[in-house]
Motif scaffolding. Structure first.
Motif, short mmCIF file in Angstrom:
data_model
loop_
_atom_site.label_atom_id
_atom_site.label_comp_id
_atom_site.label_asym_id
_atom_site.label_seq_id
_atom_site.Cartn_x
_atom_site.Cartn_y
_atom_site.Cartn_z
N PRO A 1 -8.29 -5.44 8.35
CA PRO A 1 -7.37 -5.79 7.27
C PRO A 1 -5.97 -6.19 7.71
CG PRO A 1 -7.68 -3.42 7.37
CD PRO A 1 -8.66 -4.02 8.34
N VAL B 1 -4.31 -8.68 3.72
CA VAL B 1 -5.62 -8.51 3.07
C VAL B 1 -6.06 -9.78 2.36
CG1 VAL B 1 -5.45 -6.00 2.90
CG2 VAL B 1 -4.71 -7.41 0.98
N ALA C 1 -8.72 1.51 1.36
CA ALA C 1 -8.69 0.08 1.70
C ALA C 1 -9.34 -0.78 0.63
CB ALA C 1 -9.36 -0.14 3.06
N GLU C 2 -10.46 -0.32 0.09
CA GLU C 2 -11.16 -1.14 -0.90
C GLU C 2 -10.37 -1.24 -2.21
OE1 GLU C 2 -13.58 -3.86 -2.21
OE2 GLU C 2 -13.68 -3.02 -0.18
N GLU D 1 -7.48 -11.60 5.27
CA GLU D 1 -8.75 -10.97 5.62
C GLU D 1 -9.87 -11.50 4.72
OE1 GLU D 1 -10.76 -6.49 5.65
OE2 GLU D 1 -9.13 -7.00 4.28
N HIS D 2 -9.58 -11.58 3.43
CA HIS D 2 -10.57 -12.04 2.45
C HIS D 2 -10.92 -13.52 2.64
CE1 HIS D 2 -12.66 -12.48 -1.36
NE2 HIS D 2 -11.83 -13.46 -1.68
N TYR E 1 0.81 -1.22 0.00
CA TYR E 1 0.00 0.00 0.00
C TYR E 1 0.84 1.27 0.00
CZ TYR E 1 0.67 -0.53 5.10
OH TYR E 1 1.19 -0.70 6.35
N ARG F 1 -7.38 -3.60 -1.51
CA ARG F 1 -7.83 -4.99 -1.44
C ARG F 1 -8.17 -5.52 -2.84
NH1 ARG F 1 -11.72 -3.98 1.44
NH2 ARG F 1 -10.72 -4.26 3.47
N THR F 2 -8.88 -4.73 -3.62
CA THR F 2 -9.25 -5.16 -4.97
C THR F 2 -8.02 -5.41 -5.83
OG1 THR F 2 -11.35 -3.95 -4.85
CG2 THR F 2 -10.52 -4.48 -7.04
#
Length: 202
Positions: A164, A153, A118-119, A156-157, A83, A122-123
């Motif tokens: 996260p 992440v 964050a989204e 997390e998924h 990130y 993650r994507t």
């Protein structure tokens, strides 16, 4: 038969700040290179057929000893960058405690720093992982050299976690993900560190 992914966090890197606003991409410390040099022996039990890496130097340099030992090329996957990719500074978590205390406290609480979407992060990471899986064939084992936030992440998924950054992923640790022929993914282990336990800060 399954595809096995070995998600390996990079070894210890230097801190860096550009002072000019340009992105930084710090290398490993001498200690980090020694950590990375232990990976060929640590990964000897695995029949690794593919190597992938984040584009960031600390991940690519961690992959180098394994690539040399296995005589395999490393495929760069930009979507697996951390990130902090493109920032003008990089701090290890130890340095961030004083140099970036707000971010440090959020990370300690299991949250991404405020500057991170964050989204979107993650994507991007999950898209990168999909690319790795699609590039492999059953029963490949792929070593994927990435970052603590990336590994978190993914976990997390897969584990449906509430935050996260749940796990304190250590330098050169190994986290194993198994992918069935149907595409189902499960976590086999998290943060294996026996090969570098004596090098890690308590």
């Amino acid at each position: 038969m399954v595809v096995q992914l070995l998600l390996i966090r990079h070894a210890e890197p230097d801190n860096a700040r550009s002072g000019s606003g340009l992105p930084v991409d710090p290398p490993l410390t001498d200690g980090g290179r020694r950590q990375a040099d232990r990976l060929p022996d640590a990964l000897a039990p695995y029949r690794i057929t593919r190597l992938f890496s984040s584009p960031q130097r600390r991940a690519a340099q961690t992959a180098e000893p394994v690539a040399a030992a296995r005589r395999l090329a490393v495929e760069e996957v930009e979507d697996l960058a951390e990130y902090d990719y493109g920032l003008d500074h990089y701090f290890t978590i130890e340095t961030a405690k004083t140099a970036a205390s707000d971010a440090y406290e959020r990370i300690r609480a299991g949250l991404l720093p405020e500057f991170v979407d964050a989204e979107l992060f993650r994507t991007r990471v999950l898209r990168g992982l999909d690319h790795v899986v699609a590039s492999c064939e059953h029963p490949d084992t792929a070593a994927v050299f990435v970052h603590g936030g990336v590994i978190n992440v993914v976990l997390e998924h897969l584990l449906d976690l509430p935050r996260p950054l749940t796990f304190p992923i250590e330098y050169t640790s190994v986290t194993r993900i198994l992918v069935s022929r149907s595409g189902a993914r499960r976590v086999a282990s998290v943060n294996e560190t026996g090969h570098v336990r004596d090098t890690l800060r308590v």
